[in-house]
Design an enzyme around this catalytic site. Structure first.
Site, PDB file in Angstrom:
ATOM      1  N   GLY A  25     -25.616 -33.697 -56.836  1.00 46.85           N
ATOM      2  CA  GLY A  25     -25.826 -33.796 -58.277  1.00 46.85           C
ATOM      3  C   GLY A  25     -26.720 -32.693 -58.791  1.00 46.85           C
ATOM      4  O   GLY A  25     -26.854 -32.510 -60.006  1.00 46.85           O
ATOM      5  N   HIS A 444     -21.214   1.032   6.649  1.00 52.28           N
ATOM      6  CA  HIS A 444     -22.088  -0.118   6.436  1.00 52.28           C
ATOM      7  C   HIS A 444     -21.556  -1.313   7.219  1.00 52.28           C
ATOM      8  O   HIS A 444     -20.359  -1.412   7.504  1.00 52.28           O
ATOM      9  CB  HIS A 444     -22.155  -0.464   4.952  1.00 52.28           C
ATOM     10  CG  HIS A 444     -22.902   0.541   4.130  1.00 52.28           C
ATOM     11  ND1 HIS A 444     -23.302   0.302   2.849  1.00 52.28           N
ATOM     12  CD2 HIS A 444     -23.316   1.812   4.420  1.00 52.28           C
ATOM     13  CE1 HIS A 444     -23.935   1.358   2.359  1.00 52.28           C
ATOM     14  NE2 HIS A 444     -23.945   2.289   3.295  1.00 52.28           N
ATOM     15  N   GLU A 446     -21.040  -4.361   6.300  1.00 49.82           N
ATOM     16  CA  GLU A 446     -20.029  -5.145   5.597  1.00 49.82           C
ATOM     17  C   GLU A 446     -18.647  -4.499   5.712  1.00 49.82           C
ATOM     18  O   GLU A 446     -17.639  -5.196   5.927  1.00 49.82           O
ATOM     19  CB  GLU A 446     -20.371  -5.272   4.103  1.00 49.82           C
ATOM     20  CG  GLU A 446     -21.724  -5.884   3.824  1.00 49.82           C
ATOM     21  CD  GLU A 446     -22.784  -4.849   3.555  1.00 49.82           C
ATOM     22  OE1 GLU A 446     -23.467  -4.943   2.535  1.00 49.82           O
ATOM     23  OE2 GLU A 446     -22.920  -3.925   4.391  1.00 49.82           O
TER      24      GLU A 446
END
EC number: 6.3.4.19
Length: 552
Positions: A25, A444, A446
């Site tokens: 309002g 390496h 890995e």
């Protein structure tokens, strides 16, 4: 430019759309309703009577009449905001806000609509940013333009623009007398503080809106960086701005309340690798567990440390730790206190831990997973564990084999890194660094292990795990991804070339098949071997004291 242009332009995307609009309002929401009708939207008005004033029922009736005049559907409800606030321990403002948004969402669901609009304006943003500043909020982001189904299209619209349009329409609105009650912080800012600031800084509202927009954009960018932090990524090297957002996301996901000061303390502890314990509002405990791999941990109900599930030899005594206790592991005999420190067992928990000892030689330590002295398993009717405990014990066992490979590298004068690859519970490859021996810096551990495994299993290692004593470098990580390795478990962090958080976390980006990473298994032993080996390298490179004088 028409007086309506600033109001209508942000609403053009909603032309023809059915949506819910919150209408109190007041001037802002009444103007939003009329503007939506002008662009051809199909609004359903939602009005919540907070029952905080004797005139609130009149406001609801006024909104009903306005909707009837405009031919708009209207939903009105009442809510005892003050009672809810008292019952839940919320402020009146907080209770009103929560109930109002719940009501808007409920109306949208009942009408089958997926859009909700509210009339927040630039003035509201200014009030919110200033309030956030005074409360010490972590981010001064004002009011979000959208959240789920909720839209706030007028965050750049001024009150002057709204009142100008209402004047042309000759449209009245309702004034909420409680807005003049400066006991409420927002009203105080609106009525007393902001007018004073505007008298000195006429562009204040625009400046605060710009600050909110920039803060929201910066926060979104940093939150995305925080979201990309994988569980194994190092927190030590991250900016605290990123860590604060990571902590914030974790606490929000757990539904825990917190203040900006809590984020500062927890983020600083993560960055420094410290251990820090905090109690959040409501009594929930949260901790940063420090060390090489610091992480945030929410307090869980304290569980008893495990007791042995087997019958020990008669000369093994079940007890808690004592001064002088020692435990022999694969790397040699160590003080039990040092072992518990490496395992990050909280000091308050160390005297609750169960162990089996022969004299002061610990044979079995009831950590999770348990630790055994070499040869101790064979002396008992030990049953293999299952589930998570089995997986943790397997990781410890296979990393121990990788450490044996690393020791071979050290004895050969190589950087002490070892690796094994396990498929179906069986070791299919084992290797250590041979770069100096072969004069090839790509040899390496890995990579050699991956080559061996490929000859046994085939080119794709989709069901295999690589155990390596040092965090892989980018070259090795690339080979793992190409081989479609399922999992990598590593020991020590690699601060020079680590590709999983030691230097950068390459897995923060999407690389196809997902590689699962478990860091920090046997990290302390792996790091000690590296340090001792490099110390030997440096010692060997120094000329013997006085050698020059003897030769002269």
């Amino acid at each position: 430019m028409s007086v309506f242009t600033p109001l209508l332009t942000p609403l053009r995307p909603y032309a023809g759309a059915a949506l819910v609009v919150g209408v109190s309002g007041g001037a802002d929401s009444v103007a939003l309703l009329r503007s939506l009708l002008l662009v051809g939207a199909r609004p359903v008005v939602a009005h919540l009577d907070h029952q905080l004033r004797s005139e609130s029922a009149d406001d609801a009736g006024w909104v009903r009449v306005l909707c009837a005049e405009l031919g708009v559907d209207c939903a009105v409800e009442r809510a005892p905001v003050a009672q809810v606030a008292a019952r839940r321990g919320w402020s009146t403002e907080e209770a009103a806000r929560r109930l109002r948004y719940a009501f808007l969402a409920r109306v949208a669901k009942q009408r089958g609509l997926n859009l909700i609009l509210t009339a927040h304006t630039r003035r509201d943003v200014a009030e919110t940013v200033l309030w956030q500043l005074l409360r010490g909020e972590a981010v001064l982001n004002g009011i979000a333009p959208e959240r789920g189904a909720l839209r706030r299209p007028w965050l750049d619209v001024t009150r002057e623009q709204i009142e100008a349009a209402l004047g042309v329409w000759q449209q009245p609105w309702r004034e909420d007398e409680s807005n003049a009650d400066t006991r409420y912080t927002r009203n105080w800012l609106r009525a007393e503080v902001l007018p004073l600031l505007r008298s000195r800084f006429p562009g204040l509202d625009a400046g605060l809106r710009r600050l909110a927009r920039h803060q929201a954009e910066d926060n979104a960018a940093l939150a995305e960086v925080a979201r990309r932090l994988t569980p194994h990524a190092s927190r030590r090297g991250q900016p605290e701005a990123v860590l604060r957002r990571s902590v914030r996301a974790g606490l929000q996901a757990a539904g825990l309340p917190f203040h900006a000061s809590h984020l500062d303390l927890l983020a600083a502890a993560l960055k420094a690798g410290q251990t820090r314990h905090l109690t959040l509002p409501g009594g929930q405990e949260v901790s940063v567990v420090g060390g090489a791999f610091p992480y945030l941990r929410l307090a869980e109900p304290r569980e008893p440390w495990p007791r042995p599930t087997f019958d020990p030899p008669a000369d093994w005594v079940l007890r808690h730790r004592q001064d002088g206790d020692r435990l022999r592991l694969g790397g040699g005999e160590r003080k039990l206190s040092d072992v518990l420190g490496d395992l990050k067992v909280p000091r308050a928990e160390r005297d609750r831990l169960w162990l089996l000892a022969r004299g002061q030689q610990v044979q079995w330590l009831g950590t999770r997973p348990p630790l055994w002295a070499p040869g101790a398993r064979e002396q008992v009717g030990w049953a293999a564990p299952t589930g998570t405990e089995a997986a943790e014990e397997a990781d410890e066992h296979f990393m121990h084999l990788a450490l044996q490979q690393a020791q071979r590298a050290a004895e050969a004068g190589e950087v002490p890194v070892g690796a094994v690859i396990v498929c179906g519970g069986e070791v299919v490859a084992s290797a250590h660094n041979r770069s100096r021996e072969l004069g090839d810096m790509t040899r390496h551990a890995e990579l050699d292990a991956l080559r061996q495994a490929a000859r046994v299993v085939g080119p794709y290692l989709s069901n295999c795990t690589l155990y390596v004593t040092l965090e892989p470098c980018p070259m090795c990580l690339g080979a793992m991804l190409e081989s479609r390795l399922k999992r990598v478990v590593y020991g020590a962090r690699n601060p020079r070339a680590g590709a999983l958080g030691g230097v950068t976390d390459l897995l923060a980006q999407t690389w196809g098949p997902q590689l699962h990473v478990t860091p920090g298994v046997q990290a302390a032993r792996s790091a000690r071997l590296l340090r001792s080996t490099f110390a030997q390298f440096r010692s060997a490179e120094r000329p013997a004291a006085g050698a020059g004088e003897e030769q002269s």
